[in-house]
Design a protein around this motif. Structure first.
Motif, PDB file in Angstrom:
ATOM      1  N   TYR A   8      10.860  26.542  79.943  1.00  0.00           N
ATOM      2  CA  TYR A   8      10.584  25.826  78.709  1.00  0.00           C
ATOM      3  C   TYR A   8      11.803  25.027  78.288  1.00  0.00           C
ATOM      4  O   TYR A   8      12.936  25.392  78.601  1.00  0.00           O
ATOM      5  CB  TYR A   8      10.227  26.797  77.588  1.00  0.00           C
ATOM      6  CG  TYR A   8       8.856  27.414  77.757  1.00  0.00           C
ATOM      7  CD1 TYR A   8       7.730  26.773  77.237  1.00  0.00           C
ATOM      8  CD2 TYR A   8       8.692  28.608  78.444  1.00  0.00           C
ATOM      9  CE1 TYR A   8       6.464  27.331  77.397  1.00  0.00           C
ATOM     10  CE2 TYR A   8       7.441  29.165  78.607  1.00  0.00           C
ATOM     11  CZ  TYR A   8       6.327  28.525  78.081  1.00  0.00           C
ATOM     12  OH  TYR A   8       5.086  29.066  78.248  1.00  0.00           O
ATOM     13  N   LEU A   9      11.522  23.948  77.588  1.00  0.00           N
ATOM     14  CA  LEU A   9      12.598  23.219  76.958  1.00  0.00           C
ATOM     15  C   LEU A   9      12.574  23.603  75.489  1.00  0.00           C
ATOM     16  O   LEU A   9      11.596  23.318  74.795  1.00  0.00           O
ATOM     17  CB  LEU A   9      12.426  21.714  77.132  1.00  0.00           C
ATOM     18  CG  LEU A   9      13.645  20.943  76.654  1.00  0.00           C
ATOM     19  CD1 LEU A   9      14.007  19.855  77.633  1.00  0.00           C
ATOM     20  CD2 LEU A   9      13.446  20.354  75.263  1.00  0.00           C
ATOM     21  N   VAL A  10      13.596  24.304  75.043  1.00  0.00           N
ATOM     22  CA  VAL A  10      13.604  24.786  73.664  1.00  0.00           C
ATOM     23  C   VAL A  10      14.529  23.909  72.844  1.00  0.00           C
ATOM     24  O   VAL A  10      15.588  23.504  73.304  1.00  0.00           O
ATOM     25  CB  VAL A  10      14.037  26.265  73.591  1.00  0.00           C
ATOM     26  CG1 VAL A  10      13.037  27.125  74.326  1.00  0.00           C
ATOM     27  CG2 VAL A  10      15.429  26.463  74.138  1.00  0.00           C
ATOM     28  N   LEU A  21      16.775  33.617  77.581  1.00  0.00           N
ATOM     29  CA  LEU A  21      16.211  33.654  76.228  1.00  0.00           C
ATOM     30  C   LEU A  21      15.314  32.450  76.084  1.00  0.00           C
ATOM     31  O   LEU A  21      15.713  31.388  75.634  1.00  0.00           O
ATOM     32  CB  LEU A  21      17.337  33.620  75.185  1.00  0.00           C
ATOM     33  CG  LEU A  21      16.933  33.758  73.710  1.00  0.00           C
ATOM     34  CD1 LEU A  21      16.176  35.056  73.474  1.00  0.00           C
ATOM     35  CD2 LEU A  21      18.146  33.682  72.814  1.00  0.00           C
ATOM     36  N   ASN A  22      14.034  32.615  76.547  1.00  0.00           N
ATOM     37  CA  ASN A  22      13.175  31.461  76.718  1.00  0.00           C
ATOM     38  C   ASN A  22      12.420  31.079  75.456  1.00  0.00           C
ATOM     39  O   ASN A  22      11.205  30.979  75.448  1.00  0.00           O
ATOM     40  CB  ASN A  22      12.200  31.743  77.861  1.00  0.00           C
ATOM     41  CG  ASN A  22      12.067  30.520  78.754  1.00  0.00           C
ATOM     42  OD1 ASN A  22      12.287  29.404  78.303  1.00  0.00           O
ATOM     43  ND2 ASN A  22      11.716  30.733  79.998  1.00  0.00           N
ATOM     44  N   SER A  23      13.136  30.881  74.339  1.00  0.00           N
ATOM     45  CA  SER A  23      12.484  30.427  73.117  1.00  0.00           C
ATOM     46  C   SER A  23      13.510  29.652  72.309  1.00  0.00           C
ATOM     47  O   SER A  23      14.687  29.608  72.664  1.00  0.00           O
ATOM     48  CB  SER A  23      11.986  31.618  72.302  1.00  0.00           C
ATOM     49  OG  SER A  23      13.078  32.236  71.657  1.00  0.00           O
ATOM     50  N   SER A  24      13.044  29.038  71.226  1.00  0.00           N
ATOM     51  CA  SER A  24      13.984  28.221  70.454  1.00  0.00           C
ATOM     52  C   SER A  24      15.051  29.076  69.773  1.00  0.00           C
ATOM     53  O   SER A  24      15.979  28.549  69.192  1.00  0.00           O
ATOM     54  CB  SER A  24      13.248  27.338  69.455  1.00  0.00           C
ATOM     55  OG  SER A  24      12.135  28.004  68.928  1.00  0.00           O
ATOM     56  N   ALA A  25      14.925  30.391  69.874  1.00  0.00           N
ATOM     57  CA  ALA A  25      16.008  31.251  69.391  1.00  0.00           C
ATOM     58  C   ALA A  25      17.291  30.973  70.173  1.00  0.00           C
ATOM     59  O   ALA A  25      18.393  31.252  69.704  1.00  0.00           O
ATOM     60  CB  ALA A  25      15.630  32.723  69.534  1.00  0.00           C
ATOM     61  N   ALA A  26      17.141  30.406  71.374  1.00  0.00           N
ATOM     62  CA  ALA A  26      18.319  30.079  72.170  1.00  0.00           C
ATOM     63  C   ALA A  26      19.065  28.879  71.591  1.00  0.00           C
ATOM     64  O   ALA A  26      20.294  28.805  71.635  1.00  0.00           O
ATOM     65  CB  ALA A  26      17.913  29.785  73.621  1.00  0.00           C
ATOM     66  N   ALA A  42      24.713  27.567  76.463  1.00  0.00           N
ATOM     67  CA  ALA A  42      23.980  27.262  77.687  1.00  0.00           C
ATOM     68  C   ALA A  42      24.322  28.276  78.773  1.00  0.00           C
ATOM     69  O   ALA A  42      23.453  28.739  79.502  1.00  0.00           O
ATOM     70  CB  ALA A  42      24.297  25.843  78.158  1.00  0.00           C
ATOM     71  N   ILE A  43      25.608  28.636  78.840  1.00  0.00           N
ATOM     72  CA  ILE A  43      26.016  29.634  79.838  1.00  0.00           C
ATOM     73  C   ILE A  43      25.439  30.995  79.472  1.00  0.00           C
ATOM     74  O   ILE A  43      24.913  31.713  80.321  1.00  0.00           O
ATOM     75  CB  ILE A  43      27.556  29.676  79.942  1.00  0.00           C
ATOM     76  CG1 ILE A  43      28.075  28.369  80.546  1.00  0.00           C
ATOM     77  CG2 ILE A  43      28.013  30.877  80.768  1.00  0.00           C
ATOM     78  CD1 ILE A  43      29.557  28.176  80.422  1.00  0.00           C
TER      79      ILE A  43
END
Lengths: 200, 592
Positions: free
Chosen positions: B528-530, B555-560, B254-255
Motif C-alpha cells: 500500500y501507499l500510505v 506497518l502497512n497503514s497510514s499510521a506509518a 522509512a527505514i
C-alpha cells in the motif's frame, strides 16, 4: 649697421699675371654678418646631442623600469593566484562545515537536543501559547541519514585534540563547559536517541 | 686642385658602391626573411613567445531561498604527465642535489593521489606501449588544491596540472533529489542542474599573452580573444535546513517501517512555494555511484504518480460543497457495501453496519460508500472540471524535469466503476506535488497558487529573469474552502490517528490515505501507499505537509506516515514562528 668689412682690391689677372703670381697675397672671402649668423653654432649641436642622449637614456630607464615592473606584476599575480586558491579552499571548508549534517552532528556531540514542541509567551498579557512538553530526543539518533560524502573523515568538534591549531582550540574551549551541563540532562531525559556525553 | 677632385670622385664612387652593396645585402636578407621564410619564422616566434590559455567562466550556483549554496563550482586540478619525458631528474634539497628516479617520483605522487606508485608506473608504461612518443596521460582527475600544491612542490619536471572546474554540493544529499548532478566532465545530467542548464551554463574565454625567455609575461601583451561568461545562479524556494530535517525524519521512519520509498512535500499555502521536497532514498550528488538504483537518483515527488486514495476525498468534498449540493452537516447512510444503479460496486476498507454520517463524518471515517453518495450528487463532468482546476492530470508549474502529469482520463472515458472510484482517489493517479497542491488550494481560501520550485535565474548584475507567474486561480469559493478546512480539522481531532499526529497548541487540518499500488501490469501489488496530507494552523493556514510512504512492510497503514507528518509539521510551525492557535476549533457533528 656700419660697414666695417675689409676691402681688398680685386686683382687684375688679365693685366698683371706675373705680378699676381709674384705677390701671391693671402685672400679669402669674408662672410657677411648674416652669413656668420646663419652658420651652425656648436651649442646647438651639443644641445641636440644631449637631448637625444637624454631621450635614449630616459627610454632605457623607462624600459628597465617597465620590465622590472613586469617581474613585480608577474610575482604579484602569482601570489594573487595562490591566495585566491587558499581563499577558495578555506571557503570550501567553511561551507562544508556549515552544512546541516555537520551542524547537527556537532550539536548532538555537544549534548544538544532538538525540541519540536514550541511554546510561546505572549508579552502583552503573559499568556502561554502552546503546550509545554519535554524534548522527545535527538532527531534521528546519532547517525545522519542524509549522507554527505564531503564530510567523510572530518572530525566532530568533540573529537578534535585539545590545543592543536585554531579549530581544536574552539572545540577544547566548548567541550569542558558543555560536559557538566549536559550530564544531568542526559541522566534525566529519555534514554533513546540521546547522545551520551560520557563517550567523550 | 684637380687631384683633390679626382680623389673626391673616387671616394664618392666607393661610398655609393659600398652603400648599394650594403643595401643589397639587406634587401636580400629582408626578402628572405619577410617573404621566403616568413611563415615558418612567424610560427616559430609566436610559438616561442605567445601563450594561449583558457579563461574559465564559472557555472552558476544553485542556492536555496536564503542564499545557502546547494551546488557550487570549485577549481579542481587534473594531474597529467608526459610519458615520453618520464625519466629520473635532479632535485635540489637542503642536503644538496638528489637524484630522483621515476619509481620514486611515482611513489611520492601516488601517496598524495591515493594511488600506488606501481599504478602510476603502469600508466606511463601503458601510454608508451600504445605510442612511444606519448606526451600526455592522466594520473588523477579533479584533485583539490592541497593535493595540487603538494604535487607542485615535488617539482617533477614531466608532471603537469591542468585546471578542471568541478561541481561541489556542500550540503550533500540535502536537496540532492532536486539539485541533480553533473558528470565527471561537467555535463549536467539530472535535476535542476539539467533542467536549468540554460541559466547555469557558462562559456569559457580565451586569452593570449606573450612571454619572455624567462617565462615572464610581457607587459601590455595580453589579448582577450574571447570573453569568459559566468553562468547565472538558480534561486530555489527550498529552505536547506528544513529540507535536511524533513529528509532525516522521512528516512528514519522509512527505514523503521521498511518502506520502499517515500516523499514529503512542504508547501507555503499563501504563495504555492515549495519549501521542502524530501525523497527517500535520495542521492548524494557528491557521490552519485553511492546510489546504485537510477530511480533513486531523482525526485519521485515529481516523477512518480500513484493512486492517491483517501487524501483525494478532500477534493470531492470541496467540490460538492462548492457546487452547493451539500454542507458539512448533510446526512447520508453509509453502508459497508454500496451498489449504485449503474452497476458499480463500492465497499469500505473494513466491514461495518450502516452508519448515519454527515459529510464531516464521512471524512472522519474515510468511508468510500459515504463519499460515493455525496460524489454522485454532481455530474461526472462537473467533478472532472473541479479535478482539472485543482491541477490533477497536468504537470505543475514548477518546471521540474521529467515531471509526471499523473493519469486523469476524460470523464467520457470513465467506466461505471471508475465514475465512483475517482470520488475516493482511485482510477486516477497523482504525484505527491499534485496532492499537496489540492491541500494548498483548500487552505488558501480556494485559490490555487502555481507550484513554485525555482524563484528565478539571478544574473551577475543582480537582475532576476525567468521569474515564474504568481497569480493564483480561484478553484472553489472561500466558503467551500473554509468548510472543507473545518471538516479536515475534525478528521485531525477525531480520526483514528488523533493521538499519533497531535501537535499541542496548534489547530491542524489533515487527512490520511491508504491506496493500493499498481504493479505495472494492470493489477495491484500487495503493498500500500500510505499517506497523510494536511495544513496548519487550521485557523490561518500557512503550510501544507504531504507525506507518502510506499509499501511500508512493517506497518502497512497510514499510521506509518502520521509520525512523519507530526514531526515535520511541528518543525515547520516552530521554524517559521507560526503563532499558536488561540480559538478552539468549530465542533462539527460527524454522525446523526
Amino acid at each position: 649697421m656700419s660697414d666695417n668689412l675689409a676691402r681688398a682690391p680685386r686683382p687684375n689677372w688679365a693685366t698683371e699675371p706675373a705680378a699676381a703670381v709674384e705677390e701671391r697675397r693671402h685672400i679669402e672671402i669674408v662672410s657677411s654678418s648674416s652669413q656668420r649668423r646663419a652658420r651652425p653654432k656648436i651649442v646647438y649641436a651639443l644641445s641636440a646631442v644631449t637631448g637625444v642622449s637624454l631621450i635614449v637614456l630616459a627610454q632605457l630607464l623607462l624600459s628597465v623600469g617597465i620590465s622590472q615592473s613586469a617581474y613585480e606584476v608577474s610575482r604579484l599575480q602569482a601570489s594573487q593566484v595562490e591566495l585566491g586558491r587558499t581563499a577558495e579552499s578555506v571557503t570550501e571548508d567553511l561551507v562544508r562545515s556549515s552544512s546541516p549534517q555537520s551542524l547537527a552532528a556537532n550539536a548532538e556531540a555537544l549534548g544538544m537536543v532538538s525540541n519540536s514542541n514550541p511554546v510561546y509567551l505572549r508579552l502583552s498579557d503573559g499568556a502561554v501559547l502552546g503546550a509545554p512538553a519535554s524534548a522527545a530526543g535527538s532527531q534521528g539518533g546519532a547517525a545522519s541519514l542524509v549522507p554527505n560524502s564531503l564530510l567523510a573523515g572530518v572530525p566532530l568538534v568533540t573529537q578534535l585534540p585539545q590545543g592543536s591549531g585554531q579549530g581544536a582550540s574552539v572545540g577544547g574551549a566548548v567541550a569542558p563547559a558543555a560536559a557538566p551541563a549536559a550530564a544531568p540532562v542526559a541522566s534525566t531525559a529519555t534514554p533513546n536517541g540521546l547522545p551520551t556525553p560520557a563517550t567523550r | 686642385m684637380a687631384s683633390s677632385t679626382r680623389s673626391g670622385r673616387r671616394r664618392i664612387a666607393v661610398t655609393v658602391v659600398l652603400l648599394f652593396a650594403f643595401v643589397a645585402v639587406f634587401v636580400v636578407r629582408l626578402v628572405d626573411i619577410q617573404i621566403v621564410r616568413a611563415d615558418t619564422l612567424n610560427a616559430d616566434s609566436l610559438g616561442n613567445r605567445s601563450v594561449e590559455q583558457p579563461v574559465y567562466g564559472s557555472r552558476g550556483d544553485i542556492v536555496d531561498a536564503n542564499g545557502v549554496v546547494l551546488a557550487g563550482t570549485v577549481m579542481r586540478y587534473n594531474i597529467t604527465l608526459s610519458p615520453r619525458n618520464a625519466a629520473e631528474f635532479e632535485r635540489t634539497t637542503d642536503a644538496g642535489k638528489v637524484t630522483v628516479t621515476v619509481a620514486q617520483a611515482a611513489a611520492e605522487v601516488g601517496a598524495l593521489t591515493g594511488q600506488s606508485g606501481d599504478a602510476i608506473l603502469k600508466i606511463i608504461a601503458d601510454a608508451l606501449a600504445e605510442n612511444k612518443d606519448s606526451d600526455y596521460a592522466f594520473v588523477a582527475r579533479a584533485v583539490d588544491v592541497s593535493v595540487f600544491r603538494a604535487i607542485d612542490k615535488l617539482e617533477i619536471p614531466w608532471m603537469y596540472a591542468e585546471k578542471n572546474p568541478s561541481r561541489v554540493y556542500p550540503d550533500g544529499a540535502v536537496a540532492g533529489n532536486l539539485v541533480g548532478f553533473v558528470s565527471s566532465v561537467g555535463e549536467a545530467q539530472a535535476g535542476l542542474e539539467l533542467g536549468q542548464d540554460a541559466c547555469l551554463a557558462s562559456s569559457n574565454g580565451i586569452e593570449t599573452y606573450e612571454k619572455g625567455a624567462d617565462g615572464v609575461r610581457l607587459p601590455q601583451s595580453t589579448v582577450t580573444t574571447r570573453q569568459a561568461e559566468n553562468g547565472g545562479d538558480v534561486v530555489t524556494t527550498i529552505d536547506s535546513d528544513l529540507q535536511w530535517y524533513v529528509q532525516q525524519v522521512l528516512a528514519k521512519q522509512a527505514i523503521a517501517t521498511g518502506a520502499a520509498w517515500g516523499n514529503v512535500v512542504v508547501q507555503e499555502v499563501k504563495t504555492g512555494k515549495l519549501v521542502a521536497v524530501a525523497d527517500y532514498p535520495s542521492v548524494d550528488p557528491n557521490n552519485v555511484n553511492g546510489t546504485p538504483n537510477p530511480d533513486d537518483r531523482g525526485s519521485r515527488a515529481f516523477t512518480a504518480s500513484f493512486e492517491p486514495g483517501s487524501t483525494f476525498k478532500a477534493l470531492t468534498a470541496a467540490s460538492v460543497l462548492d457546487a452547493g449540493v451539500a454542507t458539512p452537516y448533510s446526512k447520508v447512510v453509509a453502508p459497508y457495501r454500496y451498489l449504485p444503479a449503474n452497476g458499480a460496486n463500492v465497499n469500505d476498507s473494513s466491514g461495518h453496519a450502516d452508519l448515519n454520517l454527515t459529510l464531516t463524518g464521512v471524512l472522519i471515517e474515510s468511508s468510500n460508500t459515504g463519499m460515493s453518495k455525496f460524489g454522485e450528487m454532481i455530474s461526472d463532468e462537473q467533478r472532472y472540471d473541479y479535478m482539472t482546476k485543482f491541477g490533477i492530470g497536468a504537470v505543475t508549474e514548477s518546471g521540474f524535469l521529467a515531471e509526471d502529469s499523473g493519469i486523469l482520463h476524460p470523464w467520457q472515458d470513465w467506466d461505471n466503476q471508475t465514475k465512483y472510484a475517482t470520488m475516493f482517489g482511485q482510477g486516477l493517479t497523482t504525484t505527491a506535488l499534485q496532492v499537496s497542491s489540492i491541500y494548498q488550494t483548500i487552505g488558501n481560501n480556494g485559490v490555487r497558487m502555481p507550484v513554485q520550485l525555482v524563484a528565478g535565474c539571478r544574473h551577475a548584475d543582480g537582475t532576476m529573469t525567468e521569474v515564474p507567474p504568481t497569480t493564483g486561480t480561484p478553484v472553489i469559493s472561500a466558503t467551500a474552502a473554509r468548510d472543507t478546512a473545518d471538516m479536515l480539522e475534525m478528521v485531525y481531532q477525531k480520526g483514528w490517528l488523533a493521538a499519533k499526529w497531535n501537535i499541542p497548541g496548534y489547530r491542524v487540518a489533515a487527512k490520511t490515505g491508504t491506496a493500493q499500488m499498481p504493479d505495472g501490469q494492470g493489477g495491484y501489488t500487495k503493498g500500500y501507499l500510505v499517506s497523510v496530507s494536511g495544513f496548519a494552523p487550521a485557523d490561518d493556514p500557512q503550510y501544507v505537509v504531504s507525506v507518502s510512504l510506499a509499501d511500508p512492510v512493517k506497518l502497512n497503514s497510514s499510521a506509518a506516515s502520521a509520525p512523519v507528518f507530526q514531526e515535520v509539521m511541528s518543525q515547520v510551525l516552530k521554524k517559521y514562528r507560526a503563532v499558536p492557535s488561540g480559538a478552539t476549533a468549530p465542533a462539527l457533528p460527524g454522525t446523526w
